[in-house]
Design an enzyme around this catalytic site. Structure first.
Site, short mmCIF file in Angstrom:
data_model
loop_
_atom_site.label_atom_id
_atom_site.label_comp_id
_atom_site.label_asym_id
_atom_site.label_seq_id
_atom_site.Cartn_x
_atom_site.Cartn_y
_atom_site.Cartn_z
N GLU A 134 -2.02 -3.52 0.68
CA GLU A 134 -3.47 -3.60 0.81
C GLU A 134 -4.11 -4.05 -0.51
OE1 GLU A 134 -6.94 -0.91 2.89
OE2 GLU A 134 -5.58 0.11 1.53
N GLY A 273 -3.20 6.99 -4.55
CA GLY A 273 -2.76 8.26 -3.99
C GLY A 273 -1.86 8.11 -2.78
N MET A 275 -1.19 5.39 1.09
CA MET A 275 -1.53 4.23 1.91
C MET A 275 -1.10 4.48 3.34
SD MET A 275 -2.86 1.30 2.28
CE MET A 275 -2.85 0.23 3.71
N GLU A 276 -1.99 4.14 4.28
CA GLU A 276 -1.87 4.56 5.67
C GLU A 276 -0.98 3.68 6.53
OE1 GLU A 276 -5.71 1.95 5.60
OE2 GLU A 276 -4.73 3.37 4.26
N ASN A 277 0.06 3.09 6.00
CA ASN A 277 0.94 2.24 6.82
C ASN A 277 1.37 3.01 8.07
OD1 ASN A 277 1.09 0.49 4.42
ND2 ASN A 277 2.49 2.07 3.66
N GLU A 308 -4.83 10.08 5.34
CA GLU A 308 -4.00 8.97 5.80
C GLU A 308 -3.70 9.07 7.29
OE1 GLU A 308 -3.80 6.64 3.72
OE2 GLU A 308 -4.49 7.86 2.04
#
Length: 827
Positions: A134, A273, A275-277, A308
């Protein structure tokens, strides 16, 4: 063809993205990443990207920031390789027909946290990979149409060394081995944006459990991964919170979890902090507590896990069309992180933590000259990178909290449910969310949206209290703003002399002066608190009586959320130069020790900042903190937070504090505490290099190696060396750059760094041109001189056209400097 990219071709504009969206319909990607080279000294890995799409235009371009393109095949026939280092141009495309473009290339392993990051573990020599993409770094790994609204189904094959974990967004479907290599093909994803694809490889270890939905309709495998050398810190609470969150969102969103499995992977040298993969969420390894963690740290980790997780629906299932709606997914997740913490976990203090900690970030960012409306114009992806800020996250969440208070919590969640059903696996805008909410409220949401999302800066709310005898004759709320004031729906709390809350008034602030009729005739308060409950976003002021009460009795207030609002308001007053910094420091020393860990940590950090930036040099603060530390019970959160504060204060003190710092070091077993104390001692030339070498062996980890790199150069005579080291492009990882910058700015370094002030401005262009934007951002902020000369030098540097992102960073540094000088001169 080798990579010769420039910032220009790497910086996708919104106009280009919109044109491409109008022309293309993407159906599928088939990716093959071969990372068998990762354990070697090879700088690149091989990738093949096959994209299936249709177009109504005969020309387009594919984004790729790889090292080299080997071939481009169009419907099976090799065509001209037009790679310019940032884009591969496709020409003479058949219009209205299905097209298959297959591109083979070599992509570069990263050391900056962008793309496919590679690191070697100091503890055991193992190599690990993870991705971060991102807003637009999928193109660093594979050729693609790298913008959020061009979603597709992804089928991924990863090849790597036998014995490695190979991970992606979906569950493993097929596996084959050949010699020392294994290839894993994963199930095809639902429609997914490129920046949400995720990859990890290496000898990761894991814990797992099965989650079953409360209504029995769904189950999913939950796993948590870490490096082998960090396995002991992979604690059970991680999966427990994950399961609690899955329960909450399953019931709150009424849309079944759509991504199959739920993996959480904790990785080193991470730029942020988490990442919402979807299906493979990435977290910073600092959330694996190798040192004693306070409850505030555990609550913060919980908030991030749930933040997340909420993205699995808001951001992943439904994705913003462009980065001008970045705020929406992040603000929504920020709100949900706190709300779900309160509703689903033991960390019910989440909203107090938000009010006392995260909102400080929002107020700071929103008063910079680079502030922007929550819904900002994002002309290109470089601008998007700069907008992952306190406005997009904390202010946006504050405003959503105001919206929830405005329309009602049940109505808000009902609107969100409709939104997910209407736009599942698609891309949407904030207007789409408002349309969903309008079905559940009579409130004028268009007016609310215009007032809150298209304006900038915080309002300032000041009580105007008139009293006769012991009764209120009139209470008014004055509202001011640099842009324009907004409507506020808030609570005003009245406290008696014993700090008991005897009245809470509902107030709708509209216009510059609002009379609160309900207050007339009530007993005069010892403390009047606007925005009790923290329902709105505004800087809050106090009348003189209330300020005196706060200084005398703040810790007697029972409600933690009320105290959080007060602490944040006091810091705003101090930063604005409207309350003496010494008063703030004295209030912290008198009342903060009894606070919850989050409020205590924030208050101590702010007090240290005030001492080092606003007040004349003095040993008083360090002496007070030291005494508080001696009185604190060992093993408690308070003792740990005071230990951290004592290291900072003692390191900065003009007195000889070596003996006290040594006492902290001798008493500490936690590696993070020990390295902090050693940095302070090194800055005072009170430790030997042999001791540092011994500490490096004691903490034989990647984190320890990065800490040693900086601490060993925190001695006063190393400024020239450090300055030159960080300017070398690609020489150090992001974690190592952070450690070196900490060495450059080690305690009591202000005079030692002054000789580099003029040189800094001569190398600024070089920094920005030669380093990736994330590293360049760190370097500019970390090397910017806190000297009066920097104000004029910044103006002079910006007289000619500079990259927009660099201009923004410099203007923010300059504003921090100006505020410091202004507040300091007024003490």
């Amino acid at each position: 063809m080798a990579n010769t990219t420039s910032r220009k071709t790497a910086n996708l504009t919104q106009a280009e993205a919109q044109a491409r969206s109008a022309a293309l319909q993407i159906s599928a990607y088939h990716l093959h990443l071969d990372v068998n080279s990762a354990p070697t000294s090879a700088e690149t890995f091989e990738v093949t990207s096959r994209i299936t799409f249709t177009t109504n235009a005969p020309e387009t371009f594919v984004d790729y920031l790889g090292e080299k393109v080997h071939s481009v095949r169009l419907n099976g026939t090799e065509v001209e390789n037009t790679f310019d280092g940032g884009r591969i141009y496709l020409r003479d495309l058949p219009v209205g027909e299905e097209i298959n473009v297959e591109i083979a290339g070599s992509s570069r392993y990263s050391r900056t946290g962008q793309g496919l990051h590679r690191m070697q573990d100091q503890a055991d020599g193992n190599t690990y990979l993870y991705s971060h993409l991102e807003p637009s770094d999928a193109r660093r790994i594979f050729p693609c149409f790298d913008q959020p609204d061009l979603k597709a189904n992804f089928t991924v094959t990863l090849s790597g060394p036998t014995g490695w974990q190979l991970l992606s967004n979906q569950p493993e479907e097929n596996r084959s081995e050949s010699g020392d290599s294994v290839s894993v093909t994963f199930a095809s994803t639902p429609l997914l944006s490129t920046y949400l694809t995720s990859f990890a490889a290496g000898p990761y270890v894991s814990k797992q459990r099965t989650w079953n939905a409360p209504d029995g309709t769904l189950s999913a495998q939950l796993r948590a991964f870490a490096r082998a050398s960090m396995e002991q810190y992979l604690d059970d609470e991680i999966l427990e919170i994950t399961a609690q969150g899955m329960d909450f969102f399953h019931q709150a969103y009424k849309f079944p979890y759509p991504w199959g499995k739920y993996d959480s992977i904790f990785v080193p040298e991470y730029n942020l902090g988490a990442m919402e993969n979807p299906g493979l969420v990435t977290f910073t390894e600092t959330y694996l507590f190798r040192s004693q963690a306070t409850r505030a740290q555990q609550a913060g980790r919980t908030n991030t896990i749930l933040h997340e997780m909420s993205h699995m629906w808001f951001g992943d299932l439904v994705t913003p069309k462009w980065w001008d709606d970045l705020w929406l997914k992040e603000s929504f997740a920020e709100f949900m992180g706190a709300d779900s913490s309160v509703e689903a976990t033991e960390y019910t203090e989440a909203w107090a933590n938000f009010a006392g900690q995260r909102k400080n970030w929002a107020y700071l960012q929103d008063q910079l000259p680079t502030t922007h409306p929550i819904k900002a114009d994002i002309p290109d992806v470089d601008a998007a990178r700069q907008n992952f800020d306190g406005i997009t996250y904390a202010k946006g969440a504050s405003v959503l909290k105001q919206l929830v208070h405005y329309v009602g919590r049940e109505n808000f969640y009902a609107g969100a449910q409709d939104y997910f059903q209407a736009h599942a696996f698609g891309a949407a805008t904030f207007a789409d969310l408002l349309d969903a909410l309008k079905n559940h409220t009579e409130r004028d949401l268009d007016a609310w949206s215009a007032a809150w999302l298209k304006t900038w800066g915080p309002d300032t709310l000041t009580p105007q209290l008139h009293v006769e005898g012991e009764k209120i004759t009139e209470l008014a709320v004055l509202a001011e703003a640099e842009d324009e004031t907004r409507p506020h729906r808030l609570n005003a709390a009245l406290f008696d002399a014993d700090l008991n809350k005897y009245a809470v008034l509902d107030v709708d602030v509209a216009g510059p002066r609002t009379i609160v009729d309900a207050a007339s005739g009530l007993a005069a308060p010892a403390l009047l608190l606007l925005n009790d409950g923290d329902h709105t976003y505004a800087k809050v002021r106090f009348d003189e009586t209330s300020l005196a009460t706060i200084q005398d009795k703040l810790s007697a207030i029972e409600d933690e959320l009320s105290r959080a609002v007060i602490w944040t308001s006091l810091w705003n007053l101090t930063r604005d130069g409207e309350w003496p910094a010494q008063n703030y420091v004295d209030t912290v020393l008198r009342h903060a020790v009894g606070e919850s860990p989050s409020l205590l940590a924030t208050a101590l950090n702010n007090a240290q900042y005030a001492v080092s930036h606003y007040l004349p040099e003095s040993p008083d603060f360090a002496n007070h903190i030291w005494q508080l530390l001696q009185d604190a019970e060992k093993g408690t959160d308070t003792h740990l937070l005071l230990t951290r504060a004592a290291i900072a204060a003692l390191g900065d003190s003009p007195e000889d504090t070596n003996e006290r710092l040594r006492a902290v070091l001798d008493d500490a077993t936690d590696p993070d505490i020990r390295w902090a104390a050693l940095r302070a001692l090194a800055a005072r030339e009170a430790v030997t290099k042999e001791e540092l070498e011994a500490e490096k062996q004691r903490d034989n980890t990647l984190t320890g190696a990065a800490a040693y790199l900086g601490v060993s150069r925190s001695f006063p005579g190393h400024k020239r060396e450090v300055f030159d080291m960080v300017l070398q492009p690609g020489a150090y990882s992001n974690a190592e750059v952070d450690s070196l910058l900490a060495a450059f700015n080690a305690p009591r370094s202000k005079q030692l760094t002054e000789p580099f002030a003029e040189e800094f401005f001569t190398v600024l262009d070089k920094i920005w041109q030669e380093h990736p934007i994330e590293i360049a951002n760190r370097l500019v902020r970390g090397l910017y001189p806190e000297l009066p000369m920097a104000d004029g030098a910044t103006d002079e540097f910006l007289r000619i056209e500079r990259p927009r992102a660099l201009r923004r960073v410099l203007l923010e540094c300059q504003d921090h400097l100006r505020r410091t000088l202004r507040v300091k001169s007024g003490q």
